[in-house]
Design a protein around this motif. Structure first.
Motif, short mmCIF file in Angstrom:
data_model
loop_
_atom_site.label_atom_id
_atom_site.label_comp_id
_atom_site.label_asym_id
_atom_site.label_seq_id
_atom_site.Cartn_x
_atom_site.Cartn_y
_atom_site.Cartn_z
N LEU B 198 0.66 -1.15 -0.12
CA LEU B 198 -0.16 -0.05 0.12
C LEU B 198 0.78 1.25 0.05
CD1 LEU B 198 -2.93 -1.05 2.34
CD2 LEU B 198 -3.08 -0.72 -0.16
N GLY B 202 1.09 4.17 -2.77
CA GLY B 202 0.93 5.57 -2.74
C GLY B 202 2.07 6.35 -3.08
N SER B 240 -3.34 9.71 -3.14
CA SER B 240 -1.88 9.26 -2.68
C SER B 240 -1.86 9.67 -1.32
CB SER B 240 -1.02 9.91 -3.53
OG SER B 240 0.16 9.76 -3.19
N LEU B 243 -4.03 7.85 1.22
CA LEU B 243 -3.65 6.38 1.25
C LEU B 243 -2.44 6.22 2.31
CD1 LEU B 243 -4.25 3.48 0.14
CD2 LEU B 243 -2.52 4.02 -1.60
#
Lengths: 335, 335
Positions: B198, B202, B240, B243
């Motif tokens: 993740l 991002g 972005s 997250l």
């Protein structure tokens, strides 16, 4: 085909209560190679019009087309290849060199990483040279003067290589020398590079001297024509209902109520002396006999003051001004 | 490029140092053989290195670079040097989630998941705020509104948490406070399986926005005139940043300071604002900074461990102040 054309365009903005139309029924056109100055008092809708023409604001009616294509049908990127803008304030955050700022002008042509090809570098160099900023290419933008910054921003618009450049009061808060230079630059961009340049300004005298066409906003309408035509039709006087300024010369009108005076002599010293008298409130006459006060300027930059049969010799401007003020205060001069 | 390589070297060294130093002293050859999977004198050393220190160091790298990049994006989007990863209210959402579970006891039926419960509560809280931010962002025209929204949301959450604390048991308050101290140590390999991809997504998404970030240095109007789709870029940046902030806060708690300070530090080191350079270097400096903070928080050689959140600010603030004063370009670096 015109570079930019509007058809019964209405501009304004949306409020909670509905539409607020500021300009209505505009049929305007921008020709290739023209410098157009947009004039209007504060709040007349200059910026609203420019924003609408630039596609930053939706028209409330009618349409704008660039090179025969409707503005709303062009994508952001295509539009950026047709039209570039320059604003009054350039608040660039961060540390960027002049070259980096001008290179931003190539963004519509580069990939997602903004990789510059040889053509892009050429365009940037050319733009920097054209605006006389090439020697500052590696300086940091925020360390330049306001006038230089504005030239860099214009270089960026030149590097963007668009047929149309729209500038919203680019010469505000610049000194008179920079104002003249920027307008000269814009004129040469129009005349030599064939661009259509639309610039809004408050500098009437510059606009009258430099523009090919004036757009004058008056009561929700825009009147257009060459500067002389606009002057002849008296449109400026109606659009600028000010009593304090001589629109033709751009000079402040001084309400002269003082005694009639006459300046004898020629050249710069005589001009300055007249301006001093005007500033202090004397009226200036062209006939020596009408004047109750005569100032003659000698070749050695000193003055002879004649009034009431007396003659006084003064060797500095400071003394002259003092004497004139004393005369006014005492009221000894009869009108 | 040279700076980049040097910093990469520094990152590797600090990474090794972080693994080498801790409350238990382990000889360097044992550390290297553990990392390369060969036999080690004492089995417990190998376990400490591989099961505790390695995941912890990897977490520090991910969290440090993620938060730094997130702060960079927020500072550019809002043109505000004080913006950081948490201005959008994402971490406030996370805190509220944790507070509701820990302090108000909502959803404690899941008590079986104890180690996970605050992470899940934080993830749900930040996720909900994320959706809310997206809705607001797609409606408002300018970024400032969004900033105010984030700040107001943060204040409101703070107030709710205060009220909850007032009515809570001392024990629960302590659990909550421990979460707000932040922690890099609670992340296991299976957690890394979620955190790492993740964070990488991002950071990658943010890197896709470097062109927009550069254009936004001129302001949103200019960015639009350069062919940048401002609305889409803003959404990309927000996705972005949210997250990164959401995921990191869920796993490690709200780690302060790194996100605000590191982008400034990076710009001062470089010194440029070209995000093609600033962005990748920020990834490195963020990782290095959090690794150093992690080393300090372990207080090598002692049994004590300081909360990471205290260390980031305690160590970071003087460093940043020193750098800013020494370089003497406070205004330029911060705006």
């Amino acid at each position: 085909m015109k570079n930019l054309e509007t058809t019964s365009l209405s501009a304004g903005y949306l409020t909670r209560k509905g539409e607020k139309r500021i300009l209505e029924g505009l049929d305007l056109g921008l020709e290739k190679g023209q410098l157009v100055c947009l004039l209007g008092i504060n709040g007349s809708g200059k910026s609203t019009l420019l924003r609408t023409l630039g596609g930053f604001q939706e028209p409330l009616g009618g349409s704008v087309s660039i090179r025969g294509k409707f503005l709303e049908q062009t994508g952001t990127r295509d539009r950026a290849k047709l039209l570039s803008v320059v604003l009054t304030h350039n608040q660039i955050s961060g540390m960027m060199t002049v070259r980096e700022v001008v290179s931003l002008g190539r963004y519509p042509y580069t990939n997602w990483l903004a990789t510059m090809g040889s053509r892009d570098h050429e365009m940037v160099d050319e733009a920097l040279t054209l605006t006389g900023m090439a020697s500052e290419a590696d300086s940091y933008f925020d360390q330049l003067s306001d006038g230089q910054q504005q030239k860099v921003i214009i270089s960026r618009a030149v590097a963007q290589d668009t047929p149309i450049i729209i500038l919203d009061e680019p010469t505000n808060h610049l000194d008179i020398g920079n104002k003249a230079e920027i307008l000269q630059l814009l004129q040469s961009l129009a005349h030599d590079k064939g661009k259509s340049i639309l610039v809004s300004t408050h500098d009437l005298d510059f606009a009258l001297q430099m523009a090919d066409v004036l757009w004058v906003i008056k009561k929700e309408k825009v009147f257009t024509g060459p500067p002389e035509q606009v002057l002849m039709d008296g449109i400026l006087e109606e659009a600028f209902p000010y009593s304090g300024i001589d629109l033709f010369s751009g000079k402040v009108i001084k309400r002269a109520t003082g005694p009639e005076s006459y300046v004898e002599g020629s050249g710069r010293s005589a001009e300055v002396t007249r301006s001093a008298l005007r500033r202090l409130g004397f009226r200036l006459t062209t006939k020596r006999n009408d004047a109750s006060l005569v100032v003659s300027v000698t070749e050695t930059n000193s003055w002879h003051l004649h009034h009431d049969g007396k003659k006084l010799y003064l060797d500095t401007m400071e003394k002259l001004l003092e004497e004139l003020k004393r005369l006014l205060l005492e009221g000894t001069i009869t009108q | 490029m040279r700076t980049f390589l040097i910093l990469f070297g520094v990152l590797l060294l600090i990474f090794l140092a972080d693994i080498s130093l801790g409350s238990v002293t382990i000889p360097i050859d044992a550390i290297i053989s553990s990392l390369f999977g060969s036999e080690v004198e004492q089995d417990s050393w190998k376990r400490i290195i591989l099961d505790f220190r390695l995941p912890r160091a990897i977490t520090a790298v991910l969290v440090g670079s993620g938060l730094a990049v997130c702060g960079l994006q927020m500072q550019v989007l809002f043109r505000n040097p004080l913006a950081g990863p948490f201005v959008l209210g994402i971490s406030s959402g996370a805190s509220l989630g944790v507070a509701l579970v820990v302090l108000a006891g909502i959803g404690l039926g899941w008590a079986a998941f104890t180690p996970w419960i605050s992470a899940i509560a934080a993830a749900v809280g930040s996720g909900l705020v994320f959706l809310l931010v997206l809705v607001v962002a797609s409606r408002v025209k300018d970024s400032t509104t969004l900033l105010i929204f984030g700040l107001m949301f943060g204040s409101a959450t703070g107030a709710i948490v205060s009220v909850l604390q007032y009515f809570s048991e001392a024990e629960d308050i302590q659990i909550y406070l421990l979460w707000t101290f932040g922690s890099l140590g609670g992340v296991t390999y299976s957690d890394l399986g979620i955190l790492a991809p993740l964070v990488i997504i991002g950071i990658g998404l943010g890197f896709g926005m470097v062109k927009s970030l550069n254009a936004l240095l001129l302001g949103e109007t200019y960015a639009g005139s350069l062919g940048i789709n401002v609305k889409r870029s803003r959404l990309g940046i927000i996705v972005s940043a949210s997250l990164l902030a959401g995921v990191i806060t869920s796993f490690c708690g709200p780690i302060a300071f790194i996100g605000i300070a590191i982008p400034h530090l990076t710009r001062i080191i470089l010194p440029t604002s070209d995000h093609k350079v600033v962005y990748p270097v920020t990834i490195l400096t963020g990782a290095i900074a959090l690794l150093i903070c992690d080393i300090i928080s372990q207080l090598p050689g002692s049994q004590l461990v300081l909360p990471i959140n205290a260390v980031t600010a305690l160590v970071g603030a003087p460093v940043v102040i020193w750098l800013v004063l020494k370089k003497g370009n406070i205004r330029r670096a911060l705006t």
